[in-house]
Motif scaffolding. Sequence first.
Motif, PDB file in Angstrom:
ATOM      1  N   SER A 103     -28.767  69.557   6.063  1.00 21.79           N
ATOM      2  CA  SER A 103     -27.837  68.693   5.339  1.00 21.79           C
ATOM      3  C   SER A 103     -27.527  67.434   6.155  1.00 21.79           C
ATOM      4  O   SER A 103     -27.369  66.343   5.583  1.00 21.79           O
ATOM      5  CB  SER A 103     -26.550  69.445   5.004  1.00 21.79           C
ATOM      6  N   ARG A 104     -27.451  67.568   7.470  1.00 19.42           N
ATOM      7  CA  ARG A 104     -27.259  66.394   8.322  1.00 19.42           C
ATOM      8  C   ARG A 104     -28.425  65.426   8.184  1.00 19.42           C
ATOM      9  O   ARG A 104     -28.243  64.210   8.048  1.00 19.42           O
ATOM     10  CB  ARG A 104     -27.110  66.826   9.789  1.00 19.42           C
ATOM     11  N   PHE A 105     -29.647  65.966   8.212  1.00 16.07           N
ATOM     12  CA  PHE A 105     -30.836  65.136   8.092  1.00 16.07           C
ATOM     13  C   PHE A 105     -30.827  64.366   6.771  1.00 16.07           C
ATOM     14  O   PHE A 105     -31.064  63.153   6.723  1.00 16.07           O
ATOM     15  CB  PHE A 105     -32.088  66.017   8.188  1.00 16.07           C
ATOM     16  N   LEU A 106     -30.536  65.073   5.676  1.00 17.36           N
ATOM     17  CA  LEU A 106     -30.549  64.438   4.363  1.00 17.36           C
ATOM     18  C   LEU A 106     -29.398  63.447   4.225  1.00 17.36           C
ATOM     19  O   LEU A 106     -29.571  62.360   3.657  1.00 17.36           O
ATOM     20  CB  LEU A 106     -30.477  65.509   3.270  1.00 17.36           C
ATOM     21  N   TYR A 107     -28.231  63.807   4.741  1.00 16.51           N
ATOM     22  CA  TYR A 107     -27.083  62.894   4.693  1.00 16.51           C
ATOM     23  C   TYR A 107     -27.391  61.597   5.442  1.00 16.51           C
ATOM     24  O   TYR A 107     -27.147  60.498   4.924  1.00 16.51           O
ATOM     25  CB  TYR A 107     -25.859  63.577   5.304  1.00 16.51           C
ATOM     26  N   LEU A 108     -27.920  61.704   6.637  1.00 11.21           N
ATOM     27  CA  LEU A 108     -28.244  60.509   7.409  1.00 11.21           C
ATOM     28  C   LEU A 108     -29.330  59.686   6.734  1.00 11.21           C
ATOM     29  O   LEU A 108     -29.280  58.449   6.731  1.00 11.21           O
ATOM     30  CB  LEU A 108     -28.676  60.898   8.826  1.00 11.21           C
ATOM     31  N   ASN A 109     -30.310  60.346   6.142  1.00  5.62           N
ATOM     32  CA  ASN A 109     -31.375  59.637   5.435  1.00  5.62           C
ATOM     33  C   ASN A 109     -30.819  58.798   4.290  1.00  5.62           C
ATOM     34  O   ASN A 109     -31.269  57.674   4.045  1.00  5.62           O
ATOM     35  CB  ASN A 109     -32.411  60.631   4.914  1.00  5.62           C
ATOM     36  N   ARG A 110     -29.846  59.328   3.607  1.00  4.43           N
ATOM     37  CA  ARG A 110     -29.310  58.643   2.427  1.00  4.43           C
ATOM     38  C   ARG A 110     -28.265  57.586   2.753  1.00  4.43           C
ATOM     39  O   ARG A 110     -27.979  56.735   1.894  1.00  4.43           O
ATOM     40  CB  ARG A 110     -28.720  59.673   1.461  1.00  4.43           C
ATOM     41  N   THR A 111     -27.700  57.619   3.931  1.00  4.43           N
ATOM     42  CA  THR A 111     -26.620  56.695   4.248  1.00  4.43           C
ATOM     43  C   THR A 111     -26.929  55.769   5.424  1.00  4.43           C
ATOM     44  O   THR A 111     -26.155  54.848   5.695  1.00  4.43           O
ATOM     45  CB  THR A 111     -25.325  57.471   4.560  1.00  4.43           C
ATOM     46  N   CYS A 112     -28.046  55.976   6.100  1.00  5.72           N
ATOM     47  CA  CYS A 112     -28.395  55.093   7.216  1.00  5.72           C
ATOM     48  C   CYS A 112     -29.059  53.823   6.710  1.00  5.72           C
ATOM     49  O   CYS A 112     -29.334  53.673   5.519  1.00  5.72           O
ATOM     50  CB  CYS A 112     -29.310  55.817   8.206  1.00  5.72           C
ATOM     51  N   PHE A 113     -29.337  52.909   7.609  1.00  8.08           N
ATOM     52  CA  PHE A 113     -29.959  51.637   7.257  1.00  8.08           C
ATOM     53  C   PHE A 113     -31.363  51.855   6.694  1.00  8.08           C
ATOM     54  O   PHE A 113     -32.262  52.338   7.381  1.00  8.08           O
ATOM     55  CB  PHE A 113     -30.014  50.729   8.495  1.00  8.08           C
ATOM     56  N   ASN A 114     -31.532  51.539   5.410  1.00 15.62           N
ATOM     57  CA  ASN A 114     -32.832  51.578   4.729  1.00 15.62           C
ATOM     58  C   ASN A 114     -33.541  52.924   4.780  1.00 15.62           C
ATOM     59  O   ASN A 114     -34.767  52.984   4.635  1.00 15.62           O
ATOM     60  CB  ASN A 114     -33.766  50.498   5.282  1.00 15.62           C
ATOM     61  N   GLY A 115     -32.805  54.002   4.990  1.00  8.68           N
ATOM     62  CA  GLY A 115     -33.432  55.316   4.982  1.00  8.68           C
ATOM     63  C   GLY A 115     -34.420  55.528   6.106  1.00  8.68           C
ATOM     64  O   GLY A 115     -35.332  56.355   5.990  1.00  8.68           O
ATOM     65  N   LEU A 116     -34.244  54.800   7.217  1.00  5.78           N
ATOM     66  CA  LEU A 116     -35.191  54.916   8.330  1.00  5.78           C
ATOM     67  C   LEU A 116     -35.020  56.231   9.078  1.00  5.78           C
ATOM     68  O   LEU A 116     -33.919  56.783   9.146  1.00  5.78           O
ATOM     69  CB  LEU A 116     -34.999  53.771   9.318  1.00  5.78           C
ATOM     70  N   TYR A 117     -36.104  56.719   9.636  1.00  7.46           N
ATOM     71  CA  TYR A 117     -36.032  57.810  10.600  1.00  7.46           C
ATOM     72  C   TYR A 117     -36.509  57.246  11.933  1.00  7.46           C
ATOM     73  O   TYR A 117     -37.657  56.843  12.088  1.00  7.46           O
ATOM     74  CB  TYR A 117     -36.910  58.995  10.194  1.00  7.46           C
ATOM     75  N   ARG A 118     -35.579  57.219  12.897  1.00  6.45           N
ATOM     76  CA  ARG A 118     -35.931  56.689  14.216  1.00  6.45           C
ATOM     77  C   ARG A 118     -35.092  57.400  15.256  1.00  6.45           C
ATOM     78  O   ARG A 118     -33.889  57.594  15.066  1.00  6.45           O
ATOM     79  CB  ARG A 118     -35.663  55.175  14.274  1.00  6.45           C
ATOM     80  N   VAL A 119     -35.715  57.799  16.347  1.00  5.09           N
ATOM     81  CA  VAL A 119     -34.991  58.440  17.432  1.00  5.09           C
ATOM     82  C   VAL A 119     -35.289  57.706  18.731  1.00  5.09           C
ATOM     83  O   VAL A 119     -36.312  57.030  18.870  1.00  5.09           O
ATOM     84  CB  VAL A 119     -35.374  59.937  17.575  1.00  5.09           C
ATOM     85  N   ASN A 120     -34.386  57.855  19.698  1.00  2.00           N
ATOM     86  CA  ASN A 120     -34.605  57.250  21.000  1.00  2.00           C
ATOM     87  C   ASN A 120     -35.428  58.183  21.884  1.00  2.00           C
ATOM     88  O   ASN A 120     -35.899  59.237  21.433  1.00  2.00           O
ATOM     89  CB  ASN A 120     -33.265  56.867  21.655  1.00  2.00           C
TER      90      ASN A 120
END
Length: 306
Positions: A103-120
Amino acid sequence: MRPFLKWAGGKRWLADREELPSLAKFDRYIEPFLGSGAIYFHSMPKSAVLSDVNEELVELYNVMKDSHCELYERMCVHHASHNKEYYYRIRSERPLDRIDRASRFLYLNRTCFNGLYRVNLKGEFNVPIGTKASVIFPGEDFITYASALSSAEIIVQDFEVTLDGCGFGDVAFIDPPYTVMHNANGFIKYNENLFKWSDQVRLRDSVERATKRGCAIIMTNADHQSVRDLYKDILEYSSVSRRSVLSGSPNARGTTTEAMLTFGVDWSAAEPKAVDEPATASEIEGDDLLRGTAYSGSREFPAAMP
């Protein structure tokens, strides 16, 4: 059917296009770079193997498949709680429970900038909050997503292993990160750290082995001479144009092309084109942004944003 994720380099724009060959005659659908699964959800094959090296992504799909009610309940909590402070708190958390992680993954996908997936480099998701406020979409039905995934095997796996399991009666839709042999483009430079040219060569070799076993191939890739040369002896090339809205200047916006490389597909029948609504400009922009730089499981994304 629309995918429930937004993914950089996604293929929603292709799903309704006549350039997409028919998948109807094949017994099994294979997708080794899963992302949003736009072509899978559009085609709804009777049997499928969906894989990616991104463990969090694959876990979300499996939770949606077998625990959609619990996932929906968690998403409703996120929906009711969403604001800037809440977003950054959830972004910083590391849940131990698989449904909480999904649910965290999907929530962040839907509310982050442009649906990006990026990690440091520490593997921490670091995309800032976006402008979208919706966490649950109007009329959204997680049961439908679960049903759509019910016949799919969804696994964490390198593309080479997935393709080495393909054979006669299968069709593989392959949408790798777009890396070329030589290019000064900054996104391509990022790609060299994520999906190297050697990976493109390894992918070519995997595809060639799959074709010799009778597996049909539909690949999208960079429309670049180095890529065309790489596949010229094993796949049929065509160029597909599409709208690009990535540039900040309206005068620089227009069309771009992508390579479509195929083997053993049926061009005599088109896929049904009335299922999905056309992608909006914002969705196309999301597909443009960092086109292909996100080799899903990579832990080496550029930290260009806070």
